[in-house]
Design a protein around this motif. Structure first.
Motif, mmCIF file in Angstrom:
data_model
loop_
_atom_site.group_PDB
_atom_site.id
_atom_site.type_symbol
_atom_site.label_atom_id
_atom_site.label_comp_id
_atom_site.label_asym_id
_atom_site.label_seq_id
_atom_site.Cartn_x
_atom_site.Cartn_y
_atom_site.Cartn_z
ATOM 1 N N GLU B 56 2.970 -2.571 2.855
ATOM 2 C CA GLU B 56 4.247 -2.744 3.561
ATOM 3 C C GLU B 56 4.039 -3.428 4.910
ATOM 4 O O GLU B 56 4.790 -4.327 5.274
ATOM 5 C CB GLU B 56 4.918 -1.373 3.767
ATOM 6 C CG GLU B 56 5.498 -0.795 2.487
ATOM 7 C CD GLU B 56 6.348 0.458 2.718
ATOM 8 O OE1 GLU B 56 7.070 0.848 1.792
ATOM 9 O OE2 GLU B 56 6.270 1.040 3.827
ATOM 10 N N THR B 57 3.007 -3.000 5.628
ATOM 11 C CA THR B 57 2.757 -3.575 6.946
ATOM 12 C C THR B 57 2.423 -5.062 6.837
ATOM 13 O O THR B 57 2.971 -5.892 7.579
ATOM 14 C CB THR B 57 1.600 -2.814 7.636
ATOM 15 O OG1 THR B 57 1.960 -1.434 7.723
ATOM 16 C CG2 THR B 57 1.320 -3.358 9.015
ATOM 17 N N ALA B 58 1.552 -5.409 5.915
ATOM 18 C CA ALA B 58 1.187 -6.820 5.742
ATOM 19 C C ALA B 58 2.407 -7.649 5.337
ATOM 20 O O ALA B 58 2.593 -8.779 5.809
ATOM 21 C CB ALA B 58 0.081 -6.952 4.686
ATOM 22 N N SER B 59 3.257 -7.087 4.486
ATOM 23 C CA SER B 59 4.431 -7.832 4.008
ATOM 24 C C SER B 59 5.424 -8.084 5.127
ATOM 25 O O SER B 59 6.060 -9.142 5.191
ATOM 26 C CB SER B 59 5.120 -7.051 2.889
ATOM 27 O OG SER B 59 4.227 -6.839 1.824
ATOM 28 N N LYS B 60 5.559 -7.110 6.025
ATOM 29 C CA LYS B 60 6.482 -7.281 7.148
ATOM 30 C C LYS B 60 5.896 -8.220 8.197
ATOM 31 O O LYS B 60 6.585 -9.106 8.690
ATOM 32 C CB LYS B 60 6.825 -5.910 7.751
ATOM 33 C CG LYS B 60 7.721 -5.092 6.814
ATOM 34 C CD LYS B 60 7.951 -3.675 7.311
ATOM 35 C CE LYS B 60 8.912 -2.960 6.329
ATOM 36 N NZ LYS B 60 9.139 -1.550 6.693
ATOM 37 N N HIS B 78 9.412 -0.045 -4.511
ATOM 38 C CA HIS B 78 9.353 0.228 -5.947
ATOM 39 C C HIS B 78 8.375 -0.706 -6.663
ATOM 40 O O HIS B 78 7.741 -0.302 -7.640
ATOM 41 C CB HIS B 78 10.754 0.189 -6.561
ATOM 42 C CG HIS B 78 11.529 1.427 -6.280
ATOM 43 N ND1 HIS B 78 11.436 2.550 -7.055
ATOM 44 C CD2 HIS B 78 12.366 1.752 -5.255
ATOM 45 C CE1 HIS B 78 12.201 3.509 -6.541
ATOM 46 N NE2 HIS B 78 12.774 3.046 -5.447
ATOM 47 N N ALA B 79 8.225 -1.927 -6.189
ATOM 48 C CA ALA B 79 7.217 -2.826 -6.779
ATOM 49 C C ALA B 79 5.807 -2.292 -6.510
ATOM 50 O O ALA B 79 4.932 -2.337 -7.384
ATOM 51 C CB ALA B 79 7.381 -4.240 -6.228
ATOM 52 N N ILE B 80 5.595 -1.759 -5.309
ATOM 53 C CA ILE B 80 4.280 -1.170 -4.986
ATOM 54 C C ILE B 80 4.011 0.030 -5.896
ATOM 55 O O ILE B 80 2.934 0.152 -6.481
ATOM 56 C CB ILE B 80 4.213 -0.723 -3.502
ATOM 57 C CG1 ILE B 80 4.294 -1.928 -2.560
ATOM 58 C CG2 ILE B 80 2.931 0.068 -3.238
ATOM 59 C CD1 ILE B 80 4.457 -1.543 -1.080
ATOM 60 N N LEU B 81 4.992 0.922 -6.039
ATOM 61 C CA LEU B 81 4.792 2.107 -6.885
ATOM 62 C C LEU B 81 4.464 1.709 -8.324
ATOM 63 O O LEU B 81 3.644 2.344 -8.983
ATOM 64 C CB LEU B 81 6.034 3.001 -6.893
ATOM 65 C CG LEU B 81 6.298 3.876 -5.684
ATOM 66 C CD1 LEU B 81 7.287 4.987 -6.057
ATOM 67 C CD2 LEU B 81 5.024 4.511 -5.136
ATOM 68 N N THR B 141 -9.931 -1.891 -11.766
ATOM 69 C CA THR B 141 -8.576 -1.432 -12.032
ATOM 70 C C THR B 141 -7.604 -2.501 -11.567
ATOM 71 O O THR B 141 -7.917 -3.286 -10.663
ATOM 72 C CB THR B 141 -8.325 -0.077 -11.320
ATOM 73 O OG1 THR B 141 -7.088 0.434 -11.770
ATOM 74 C CG2 THR B 141 -8.312 -0.215 -9.818
ATOM 75 N N VAL B 142 -6.428 -2.531 -12.191
ATOM 76 C CA VAL B 142 -5.453 -3.555 -11.844
ATOM 77 C C VAL B 142 -4.048 -2.985 -11.965
ATOM 78 O O VAL B 142 -3.820 -2.004 -12.694
ATOM 79 C CB VAL B 142 -5.627 -4.801 -12.751
ATOM 80 C CG1 VAL B 142 -5.057 -4.577 -14.130
ATOM 81 C CG2 VAL B 142 -5.020 -6.027 -12.122
ATOM 82 N N GLY B 143 -3.106 -3.573 -11.234
ATOM 83 C CA GLY B 143 -1.713 -3.150 -11.343
ATOM 84 C C GLY B 143 -0.795 -4.286 -10.927
ATOM 85 O O GLY B 143 -1.167 -5.129 -10.102
ATOM 86 N N LEU B 144 0.394 -4.295 -11.515
ATOM 87 C CA LEU B 144 1.380 -5.327 -11.183
ATOM 88 C C LEU B 144 2.763 -4.694 -11.193
ATOM 89 O O LEU B 144 3.153 -4.033 -12.160
ATOM 90 C CB LEU B 144 1.327 -6.460 -12.218
ATOM 91 C CG LEU B 144 2.360 -7.572 -12.056
ATOM 92 C CD1 LEU B 144 2.144 -8.359 -10.778
ATOM 93 C CD2 LEU B 144 2.310 -8.517 -13.263
#
Lengths: 149, 149, 149, 149, 149, 149
Positions: B56-60, B78-81, B141-144
């Motif tokens: 969140e910090t990097a995105s802001k 919700h995309a992060i979760l 590990t990976v996630g999207l």
């Protein structure tokens, strides 16, 4: 002389499905000189058991796992379920909650650790789309499962 | 003249974290002529809230999302979760069940659909390792996660 | 001459924790002439990571698994998590949702299948109480996890 | 003469928390001539155990349940966990995934079924906000748990 | 004169299914002089609803619970679901994710607490195998659910 | 002159389903002078996909969302899934685990935040009964999902 596996087994599997999604032959060309064994394929379903089944069948037919050994089926099965968690993000369900997937899969087997006593591992990568059962109402999705074998 | 986004927003995000994991500069060079806005970063923790917070910090800070708009924070959250579901495969927990992650993340914003009325979407990709809090006892590990914004 | 393992590895592990809960010595006496290797122990916590840690430590100290091999730690870790699912029934959380456990555990390693190519497997059995952090406000709970190693 | 409970115990509990959120006294006035016993309260936390604890404490202090009977604590606990599922929608976690709640709760006890052999039941209703730990970055949330007692 | 229940209701239910799996008659002989009421049975399915249904039917036919009282059905249902969590370890699904179970079940009803005000409780124990729908590709599994009634 | 939305979008949706459950016309009368757009309806099923489908169809037919825009379908779909979490409390399954629902639903669209840049949001509220597929063996249940659109 044995080549070194410079790329992690998970990353290798992911690159396979990402390349594959552009052009099937490319996947085979670029990756065939690796130390890993692998197979790739496609599956589309509103039914998780078809996804599980397609990956298991391809893995056995391409001799990535031995069909008659339960320990290999068990290792693959749990790697598939873990990859499905990434694809479904929270509920391992498709048609039950009105959604469908179109996926490419890669199953990779090999020795990703320098310490040879770590033995063989399996990676299952999934990449494709998930969404409503109407063309276009969908977005991308990915999953990766890794297990010792 | 506007370039076309030939690559899906999810695949683009995944390629960012896979390239990034090899060499940071490469990520910026290869991908900077895309139509998507993006930021990349690293986070390592036994604590999911540090992972959420780092992204969140990097995105802001990189103005991928507007800090003071809840709808943008909500979309990113919700995309992060969802990406975390892929990383943790079944239980969104790290230290609580004695495991730790070392992750690279990419947050991508743009218009992935040809129909411009579909507007902007966000993709959060995670790639790295998960395992015991002991060096070497870990695998990839990976996630999207993908959301409209 | 090798004795046959007439009892499944899971049932053997369950009987260990059920006997153990009555009297520790009994567990060792009755079960020590089995072909399985095993260790038993106790753990009580509001914290799942203490449960995971107690079982891992006992398994390494008793040489049920090799401490420096990730594949063995990985196999044990997933067997522990599966056993915890039975104990917590739906949410792998203790103190976070105001509950605590008092558990006996057994970790068993051996060859439960007639086909010797199936190799070694691990079973983790848990039995004890779960409930509010007040003595008496609790009921019994059990869990079993099985994995190839 | 006993009044009939014309409203379901769950609906009654929901109306309590919805009224309560406007004005506390209103809740007591409008609902006090019901056949149900109830208590209402507030709790705000990044910590589910504080939510569980606040509801349990209020229920015992207001004699909705008997403090020293495990069966009543057990019934309430599971009703609370079910209500929390509605509030957290998929992961019973707050601070662990960087979110916080501000909730009003109602605990209602009574006989909602015409067949008196069905005995007493409990309803736990929660209503409030969930979101980032920053004022305004939040939306509404609700949960309802029902159990026999 | 009333005999004391020296064994917990959960342990009693577990011992029933473990004994039962060796020899049915043994289960009835060894356990019939307990203060608990119980029934035992078998069920095999790729379908959780057949498991739920088999246990509910046996419990009603053997008068462990009263068929026409919802509070008793409700108590049993949640105890069954909790036992299924142990059996399925993370996802309460069978055929949907290509797996099948062969289970023995025991349902036990009685007063496990010394304080008689704690009243009656139910325990549901499950023991058997889970695995691929191919004979031999399976391992053991167990589950226990406990509820007040 | 634009009226102010004094009531949160989630509370408004909940009041709709609670009123609706008493008398359909009442719902329309009392709430039609709000600034929110909404539709209400009923659905009963052992099948979550029928619940999802009924709500999506009603929302499109009443033009709460635009049928051909994926971003609106995506927003609604995730709000429905969140509301279902409250209704099913832990496992988004109905018939698979032998239970059925009878639900009233409300879908509300509007601008609940004072800051107009926050734009439009959706709320999905569900209220009704859940239980065994036998009349009377059921209790109340509720769910609320909220998403930006």
């Amino acid at each position: 002389m044995e080549k070194d596996n410079q790329v992690g087994i998970g990353k290798f599997a992911l690159q396979l499905v990402l390349d594959f999604s552009d052009e099937t032959d490319a996947a085979n060309k670029n990756h065939s000189n690796s130390n890993y064994d692998f197979c790739i394929g496609k599956t589309g379903a509103m039914d998780l058991k078809k996804v599980v089944s397609a990956i298991e069948t391809a893995s056995k037919r391409n001799q990535i796992i031995k069909e008659d050994l339960y320990r290999e089926t068990h290792a693959l099965y749990h790697a598939i379920l873990e990859a499905i968690q990434g694809v479904t993000r929270g509920q391992s369900q498709l048609g039950e909650i009105m959604r469908t997937v179109g996926l490419r899969f890669a199953v990779v087997r090999g020795k990703p650790y320098k310490n040879k006593a770590e033995g063989e591992w399996l990676a299952v990568a999934l990449y494709g789309t998930i969404g409503a059962p109407i063309k276009g109402l969908e977005h991308e999705t990915v999953g990766l499962g890794i297990n010792h074998i």
